[in-house]
Design an enzyme around this catalytic site. Sequence first.
Site, PDB file in Angstrom:
ATOM      1  CD  GLN A  68      45.300  43.230  42.839  1.00 46.24           C
ATOM      2  OE1 GLN A  68      46.382  43.278  43.406  1.00 46.24           O
ATOM      3  NE2 GLN A  68      44.971  42.241  42.050  1.00 46.24           N
ATOM      4  CD  GLU A  80      43.279  43.339  36.538  1.00 49.68           C
ATOM      5  OE1 GLU A  80      42.219  43.230  37.173  1.00 49.68           O
ATOM      6  OE2 GLU A  80      44.183  42.488  36.558  1.00 49.68           O
ATOM      7  CD  GLU A 118      41.771  36.827  43.138  1.00 49.12           C
ATOM      8  OE1 GLU A 118      40.691  37.112  42.564  1.00 49.12           O
ATOM      9  OE2 GLU A 118      42.876  36.999  42.606  1.00 49.12           O
ATOM     10  CG  ASP A 172      45.954  35.521  42.173  1.00 48.37           C
ATOM     11  OD1 ASP A 172      46.727  34.831  41.489  1.00 48.37           O
ATOM     12  OD2 ASP A 172      45.849  36.759  42.011  1.00 48.37           O
ATOM     13  CE  LYS A 180      46.187  36.276  38.202  1.00 51.58           C
ATOM     14  NZ  LYS A 180      46.799  37.007  39.348  1.00 51.58           N
ATOM     15  NE  ARG A 188      49.042  37.568  36.344  1.00 60.47           N
ATOM     16  CZ  ARG A 188      50.033  37.060  37.084  1.00 60.47           C
ATOM     17  NH1 ARG A 188      50.548  35.879  36.761  1.00 60.47           N
ATOM     18  NH2 ARG A 188      50.504  37.673  38.140  1.00 60.47           N
ATOM     19  CB  SER A 189      47.320  43.788  36.121  1.00 60.80           C
ATOM     20  OG  SER A 189      48.631  43.409  36.463  1.00 60.80           O
TER      21      SER A 189
HETATM   22  P1  PGA Z   1      48.266  40.625  38.473  1.00 60.68           P
HETATM   23  O1  PGA Z   1      46.961  40.640  39.383  1.00 60.68           O
HETATM   24  O2  PGA Z   1      47.952  40.147  37.129  1.00 60.68           O
HETATM   25  O3  PGA Z   1      48.736  42.052  38.537  1.00 60.68           O
HETATM   26  O4  PGA Z   1      49.232  39.722  39.212  1.00 60.68           O
HETATM   27  C1  PGA Z   1      45.742  40.097  39.062  1.00 60.68           C
HETATM   28  C2  PGA Z   1      45.125  39.509  40.302  1.00 60.68           C
HETATM   29  O5  PGA Z   1      45.662  39.690  41.422  1.00 60.68           O
HETATM   30  O6  PGA Z   1      44.143  38.785  40.218  1.00 60.68           O
HETATM   31 ZN    ZN Z   2      44.488  38.288  42.664  1.00 58.21          ZN
END
Ligand code: PGA
Ligand code: ZN
Length: 425
Positions: free
Chosen positions: A167, A210, A288, A315, A340, A369-370
């Site tokens: 990712q 992002e 991560e 995460d 988060k 978050r994304s």
């Molecule tokens: P998300 O991803 O906010 O799309 O869940 C962010 C991450 O995986 O760190």
């Molecule tokens: Zn993540």
Amino acid sequence: MATITALRAMEILDSRGRPTVQSTCTLASGASGTVQVPSGASTGAAEALELRDGDPRRYGGLGVRKAVGHVAGELRFALAGQSFNSQEDLDRRLIALDGTANKSRLVANAVLAVSLSYARACAAEAGVPLYRHLAAAFGMEVPQRLPRPTINLFSGGKHAGGQVSIQDVLVVPLAARTMDEAMATTYAVFQAAAKQTKDRFGMRTLVADEGGLAPDFDSPEAMIAAGVEAITGAGFTPGVDVALAVDVASSHFFIEGTYHPGGAPVDAEGMVERVASWASAYPVISIEDGLAEDDWAHWPMLRERLQGKTLVLGDDFLTTNPERIRRAIRERCANALLLKVNQIGTLTEAAEANTLARAAGWAVTVSARSGETEDDWLADLAVAWGGDQIKIGSITRSERLAKYNRLLEIEAETGWPLAPWPTLT
Ligand code: PGA
Ligand code: ZN
């Protein structure tokens, strides 16, 4: 003691143009606080429930009018006119009102909006910056250091076109002593990466959710190697001045017991070896979700294998959930928490997650978050709770910059240095 006199909410749009919740809490003193809640795309299965309206005629079903209705309806009726001794007092009330294990009744995007807007209103009432209030509200001292940013350089997985399995590849400005230095370093690396990408792929690459560059790398290794080239291209020494972090987000390519990182599919042992090879071949110091969120049996092996080399960060695996964190500590699955707040739904539960991780000697990365908004509360929270790192995304999108700029502001106000990179255990 603060008395809530009014709670309001409305639907606004996030950085992907999708609806999200904004809420305003007003106290008897007249002080008020407004917050905007973020939303993930690469979500963990164990996250608290984010309610979407499901009406296909409006925002493809992604509207949040029902969540807004919970704030302006049931939560307002239950809480307006009530006094609370502390943030925890309010949050415990929210948890009890919801009455489910994963906020599936009053829903995380409504509950969190209330928890956070109350905190901001209390900070306003006390006349202190939010970072001071968020520490004091949980009986903590602000640790007088700023979280070290880890900044999205290249994106793949669910945040881009799925062209690479992993990712994010993130820049870690390791030698920077201040937020200001960290930003200037990151700018240079990002520019080098953008130029190299243009030269190699022959076009101005577009950016992902992002703000990371998202060219069509043919493997995770090519993506990480390009990160190293960008560091060198900007005139820095990889691993000394600037290092890398990787969000593997491997739950999203774990299919029926097999990992598909690119190339031949592998089992968990194979995945651990693949991830470990990145840590030895490249200056990668944080990994991560190297394994899938429910692959509990193999996380201890991952931690053991990466011991002393990288952070083993959870995460989707931990979802900021105290229960999951306790188990992961017991079973020696990880050594770092990605925090988060909207994965769990209240500040109090997120603070408990933070405290648990710290007590176990883990590092903590506070994360956006994304799907983000122009709100900057995350920066204050990361400072207040002593986040070792903060993960916000790239430096090319304003919803990300709102938080980076807030950190620069806190730096200008306090002169606090960046937290050192944690000693790896
Ligand atoms: P998300 O991803 O906010 O799309 O869940 C962010 C991450 O995986 O760190
Ligand atoms: Zn993540």
